[in-house]
Design a protein around this motif. Structure first.
Motif, PDB file in Angstrom:
ATOM      1  N   UNK A  45       4.084  14.784  -0.592  1.00  0.00           N
ATOM      2  CA  UNK A  45       3.502  14.670  -1.929  1.00  0.00           C
ATOM      3  C   UNK A  45       2.323  13.704  -1.982  1.00  0.00           C
ATOM      4  N   UNK A  46       1.964  13.096  -0.870  1.00  0.00           N
ATOM      5  CA  UNK A  46       0.772  12.245  -0.864  1.00  0.00           C
ATOM      6  C   UNK A  46      -0.467  13.092  -1.084  1.00  0.00           C
ATOM      7  N   UNK A  47      -1.510  12.499  -1.667  1.00  0.00           N
ATOM      8  CA  UNK A  47      -2.708  13.299  -1.849  1.00  0.00           C
ATOM      9  C   UNK A  47      -3.448  13.407  -0.529  1.00  0.00           C
ATOM     10  N   UNK A  48      -4.418  14.295  -0.491  1.00  0.00           N
ATOM     11  CA  UNK A  48      -4.921  14.726   0.805  1.00  0.00           C
ATOM     12  C   UNK A  48      -5.759  13.693   1.543  1.00  0.00           C
ATOM     13  N   UNK A  49      -6.152  12.614   0.857  1.00  0.00           N
ATOM     14  CA  UNK A  49      -6.931  11.610   1.564  1.00  0.00           C
ATOM     15  C   UNK A  49      -6.083  10.426   2.023  1.00  0.00           C
ATOM     16  N   UNK A  50      -4.801  10.460   1.665  1.00  0.00           N
ATOM     17  CA  UNK A  50      -3.943   9.313   1.962  1.00  0.00           C
ATOM     18  C   UNK A  50      -3.813   9.102   3.470  1.00  0.00           C
ATOM     19  N   UNK A  51      -4.062   7.903   3.894  1.00  0.00           N
ATOM     20  CA  UNK A  51      -3.836   7.567   5.300  1.00  0.00           C
ATOM     21  C   UNK A  51      -3.033   6.276   5.392  1.00  0.00           C
ATOM     22  N   UNK A  52      -3.645   5.226   4.876  1.00  0.00           N
ATOM     23  CA  UNK A  52      -3.006   3.918   4.986  1.00  0.00           C
ATOM     24  C   UNK A  52      -1.651   3.907   4.305  1.00  0.00           C
ATOM     25  N   UNK A  53      -1.588   4.533   3.139  1.00  0.00           N
ATOM     26  CA  UNK A  53      -0.346   4.493   2.379  1.00  0.00           C
ATOM     27  C   UNK A  53       0.779   5.197   3.112  1.00  0.00           C
ATOM     28  N   UNK A  54       0.417   6.092   4.033  1.00  0.00           N
ATOM     29  CA  UNK A  54       1.445   6.826   4.765  1.00  0.00           C
ATOM     30  C   UNK A  54       1.955   6.061   5.974  1.00  0.00           C
ATOM     31  N   UNK A  55       1.184   5.060   6.390  1.00  0.00           N
ATOM     32  CA  UNK A  55       1.545   4.380   7.633  1.00  0.00           C
ATOM     33  C   UNK A  55       2.921   3.713   7.599  1.00  0.00           C
ATOM     34  N   UNK A 119      -4.088  14.900   7.689  1.00  0.00           N
ATOM     35  CA  UNK A 119      -3.293  16.044   8.140  1.00  0.00           C
ATOM     36  C   UNK A 119      -2.559  15.708   9.431  1.00  0.00           C
ATOM     37  N   UNK A 120      -3.283  15.125  10.369  1.00  0.00           N
ATOM     38  CA  UNK A 120      -2.679  14.795  11.651  1.00  0.00           C
ATOM     39  C   UNK A 120      -1.506  13.837  11.442  1.00  0.00           C
ATOM     40  N   UNK A 121      -1.731  12.866  10.569  1.00  0.00           N
ATOM     41  CA  UNK A 121      -0.694  11.877  10.319  1.00  0.00           C
ATOM     42  C   UNK A 121       0.540  12.534   9.694  1.00  0.00           C
ATOM     43  N   UNK A 122       0.293  13.377   8.704  1.00  0.00           N
ATOM     44  CA  UNK A 122       1.420  14.069   8.056  1.00  0.00           C
ATOM     45  C   UNK A 122       2.178  14.921   9.055  1.00  0.00           C
ATOM     46  N   UNK A 123       1.396  15.603   9.879  1.00  0.00           N
ATOM     47  CA  UNK A 123       2.008  16.439  10.899  1.00  0.00           C
ATOM     48  C   UNK A 123       2.935  15.598  11.768  1.00  0.00           C
TER      49      UNK A 123
ATOM     50  N   UNK B 285      -0.763  15.967  -5.712  1.00  0.00           N
ATOM     51  CA  UNK B 285      -0.507  14.546  -5.802  1.00  0.00           C
ATOM     52  C   UNK B 285       0.362  14.318  -7.012  1.00  0.00           C
ATOM     53  N   UNK B 286       1.531  13.797  -6.763  1.00  0.00           N
ATOM     54  CA  UNK B 286       2.400  13.503  -7.898  1.00  0.00           C
ATOM     55  C   UNK B 286       1.975  12.201  -8.547  1.00  0.00           C
TER      56      UNK B 286
END
Lengths: 270, 345, 250
Positions: A45-55, A119-123, B285-286
């Motif tokens: 559910x993260x938006x498509x530019x999220x990187x840092x927040x996913x770490x 995308x790579x990170x999500x993958x 995006x939620x």
């Protein structure tokens, strides 16, 4: 063919890992299934530019892998094998999205590159999460957990049986395929007729096997319902772990922990 | 033919999940109630058979490229609709879990596209009426080939509509259809021919297997209608509810992705791993989130802003409802078809 | 109650494709007897065995197991009495783990949990495979699979063990330990096999079947020394009864 063969090697390696014993292994499978679901929902559910927040999610996985004794080399290998597909799809983004979103010194970064990285990170996160679940729980226990979580029993049994006989049938298929290849003298590829013969033969053997299994089941009192010993017992520790991990995951989803950390650091600097 | 997460909005993905889950629940009940308990082990081994059979590639006539068995039609022919649907669902689930084939969000779509169409449409309305209770090679050939083609055409149509209604792809419906349908006409034809070849082989070697499956009528009238109405209702309800929260990121690049994936499938139908990942790309995006903010450039912050939550967008709500409505309409049409067929019998 | 635990009378069976697999077989087996059923491929052994566990019901003739004649109504009781061990253990081990597999039968009998647990443990220790209990069946060796398959049957506490080629696909050592295991059982045993050497170790009585009929029924030693009879039935003497190729002695 090669892909599936190697996939089956991984399959039994995952089984070996799942037979291990650790804090993570000892958790109730249901807790792990639900936690994985929350994890995946959060990441997806993260938006498509999220990187840092996913770490932080990667950190979460790494901690669990450490606790559960899942070797990073295996996960990395698996990621490396499957990542070309992610790269292939993601690579369109930098081409189509050339909108510049930030400047790192002289380097202008486009939205496309950010979303590509994302995308790579999500993958990596989603694939690793699935692997970790199976490697610390085992497919069978996952099916049992799903059954307890409301998946129809007959479907859970279906998956268990499928998994049980994958090994038997793939071996049988390989034997037949090899026997044919030995007489093909290097001619690659099967014409339709030979293929139908090979697969048809395998299908007949499979149907016979199905009948023999049914007979074996009948001999032991099968009456249409599969009874599985239910040994899952949820403890306070399990519930505690579930709550804790849910809170952690949702907090990581809601708060950009990486950003907060960054701010904390930059603020503390003079 | 696997639907890609990338092209899927959570609303449509969730809708299809609900529809699929309902299908599984109804079919599970049906199979459990079925007196023929020999199906239970048979389903298990046939599911495993699909994996084993997919290892074996054949040369597609006149093209030189290779393909492998999909297997939906064969399962339907051998097991009957409900048991076949459960088997297909289990195969796709294991593929999604171990081989990262498809994707978790797209699993609902994939089971729907690859399961519902062959089991509940191609088999009962095409294969069975053509083959009847006395199979012979010509009938099997016509039934299986037509069934294979139509099943895959509907599946492709499913992919197109799921993508279109997701609103993520900017691809015009017409262009998308004209790319997907011919490709899947080819794939469907090949699948039909392979199914024909294998089923004919079985019929020649052991005719009683097909006779037997023709005799048992695992899907009563009530069963099919129940399944389809259940699917429809579930789709509408969840579609409406989920769309409420959904917002979309219109972005024009996925359609080319879809085109690529369509073609890719022709060469290597099993190589679906990228779908999983791809999927992750365009998610609703939620919550507003600025992933790149901390890279130091506050100025860039406003760029990636997602709509705030919940995005009560009439557009997406409409999309969800249309998706649900479509499924429901499909259910009604099938119900009517079934009724007519019953009357003519 | 008769003192015959298995009684087959003039049993005939013809398959739908008109193959007459069994053409009138009669025999009686006493409590505790250990009987080998030998014959060439296609002689009708498997069809006969399928009658003993009620998978097939007699088209003509009768089969009595214990107190019951085999009919559709008594099939359940008969399956409880007869434990069937299949030729391919992969067909018999269909559950995810060894424990699950052994527990499958007792759970179907509707036994309480403790009793199920106890039966599983007993069956596993009887066959010496307790340590495999949590393993998935596809990770077992051929001999282990066979032992577990026997455990799944023992957990049902049958009176009669019916086995189809129990020693096929086993290495010599696993074969030997299987024979020792079976020799320790006091059940009535009916073993269909081509392994005549095993028969000499395990069965005091042998029934020879040829083309759906019994051609001989008597003490194993007597039957195996009748070379003519064995040849007529497409069999040959067990190796250890044959003339030694080196010293020409028996």
């Amino acid at each position: 063919m090669a892909k599936i063969e190697s996939a089956f090697v991984d399959l039994s390696y995952l089984d070996t890992l799942a037979a291990g014993d650790s804090v993570v292994h000892r958790l109730d499978p249901r807790v792990k299934v639900v936690t994985t679901a929350i994890f995946l929902l959060c990441v997806v559910s993260f938006d498509k530019y999220a990187i840092a927040a996913m770490l932080p999610f990667a950190l979460f996985l790494i901690v669990i892998m450490g606790l559960g004794g899942v070797p990073a080399s295996f996960v990395l290998k698996k990621l490396a094998i499957t990542s070309p597909f992610a790269v292939m799809i993601g690579i369109f983004n930098p081409i189509f999205d050339q909108h510049i979103v930030l400047h790192l010194g002289p380097l202008a970064v486009t939205g496309g590159w950010l979303s590509f990285l994302s995308i790579i990170l999500r993958f990596c996160l989603t694939v690793t999460a699935m692997l970790v679940l199976i490697a610390t729980t085992g497919f069978n226990a996952v099916c049992m957990a799903l059954e307890r979580l409301g998946v129809p029993k007959i479907f859970a049994v279906q998956m268990l049986m499928l998994y049980r006989y994958i090994f038997v049938l793939v071996e049988e298929g390989q034997r037949m395929h090899r026997a044919r290849a030995l007489r093909a003298f290097g001619r690659r590829g099967l014409d339709m007729k030979t293929f139908a013969h090979l697969v048809g033969q395998l299908l007949l053997r499979t149907i016979d096997r199905g009948q023999r299994i049914h007979l074996a089941m009948l001999c032991r009192g099968f009456d249409g319902t599969i009874r599985i010993r239910q040994q899952l017992r949820i403890t306070g520790r399990d519930i505690g772990t579930l709550l804790l991990s849910a809170i952690v995951l949702i907090a990581m989803r809601q708060l950009n922990l990486a950003l907060l950390l960054g701010q904390l650091l930059t603020d503390s600097l003079p | 033919m696997h639907m890609a997460d990338a092209l899927l909005s959570p609303a449509i993905g969730g809708t299809m999940w609900a529809a699929t889950a309902t299908g599984i629940a109804v079919c599970a009940k049906k199979v459990q109630k079925d007196l023929d308990d020999s199906k239970i082990p048979l389903m298990g081994v046939l599911g495993a058979f699909i994996f084993a059979a997919q290892m074996i590639n054949f040369t597609i006539p006149a093209t030189g490229s290779s393909g492998h068995l999909g297997g939906g039609m064969i399962l339907a022919i051998l097991l009957g609709p409900c048991a076949a649907f459960l088997t297909i669902a289990s195969v796709l689930t294991v593929q999604a879990m171990f081989f990262a084939d498809g994707g978790l969000l797209a699993l609902g779509c994939n089971i729907f596209n690859l399961g519902v169409f062959p089991c509940f449409i191609a088999y009962p309305f095409i294969y069975r009426p053509i083959v009847g209770s006395t199979p012979n090679p010509t009938r099997i050939a016509i039934g299986a080939t037509l069934g294979g083609i139509i099943g895959l055409q509907l599946g492709a149509l499913g992919v197109v509509f799921e993508t279109y209604l997701s609103g993520i792809s900017e691809l015009p419906l017409k262009a998308f259809l004209s790319a997907m349908l011919p490709i899947h006409l080819g794939i469907g034809l090949v699948e039909g021919l392979v199914t024909t070849a294998v089923v004919t082989f079985v019929w020649k070697a052991r005719p009683e297997i097909l006779q037997y499956s023709a005799l048992s009528r695992p899907l009563g009238n009530l069963g099919l209608r129940k399944v389809l109405i259940g699917l429809g209702v579930a789709a509408v309800v969840t579609g409406g509810a989920l769309s409420w929260f959904a917002s979309s990121f219109p972005d024009g690049l996925e359609w080319s992705m879809a085109k690529t994936s369509g073609k890719e499938e022709l060469e290597a139908p099993a190589s679906g791993i990228y779908h999983l990942l791809a999927g992750i790309q365009e998610k609703t995006a939620f919550l507003p989130d600025y992933g790149f903010k901390n890279s130091g450039e506050e100025a860039a912050a406003s760029e990636g802003t997602a709509p705030s939550w919940p995005a009560v967008d009439t557009g997406t709500t409409t999309a969800g409802l249309v998706g649900g409505g479509l499924t429901l309409a499909l259910a009604v049409v099938i119900g009517l078809l079934f009724r007519r067929r019953k009357q003519t019998l | 109650m008769s003192h015959h635990i298995v009684e087959v009378q003039d049993l005939k069976h013809t398959y739908p494709d008109n193959t007459a697999a069994v053409r009138g077989i009669s025999f009686r087996i006493h409590h505790g007897e250990s009987v080998a059923v030998v014959g060439a491929n296609g002689a009708g052994k498997s069809t006969l065995l399928l009658h003993l566990n009620g998978y097939l019901t007699p088209q003509s003739g009768t089969v009595r197991i214990g107190d019951f004649p085999l009919t559709r109504e008594t099939v359940k009781d008969i399956r409880r009495t007869v434990g069937m061990i299949f030729q391919d253990p992969d067909d018999q081990l269909f559950m995810p783990t060894v424990y699950e597999d052994v527990a499958f039968g007792p759970l179907n009998l509707g036994l309480p949990a403790e009793e199920v647990e106890q039966r599983v443990q007993q069956a596993l220790s009887r066959t010496g495979v307790e340590h495999l209990s949590e393993r998935p069946p596809y990770k077992l060796s051929g001999g282990e699979k066979r032992a577990v398959a026997i455990a799944t049957v023992l957990a049902m506490s049958p009176d009669i063990l019916v086995m189809d080629e129990p020693t096929s696909n086993l290495d010599p050592r696993s074969r030997r330990s299987l024979i020792e295991l079976l020799a320790g059982f006091h059940h009535t045993k009916i073993i269909a096999t081509h392994d005549l050497d095993m028969v000499m170790d395990l069965c005091e009585r042998t029934i020879v079947i040829h083309e759906g009929r019994i051609t001989a029924d008597g003490p194993t030693a007597a039957i195996f020394s009748d070379d003519q009879l064995l040849r007529r039935s497409h069999l040959e003497q067990p190796l250890r009864m044959q003339v030694c190729p080196v010293c020409s002695k028996r």
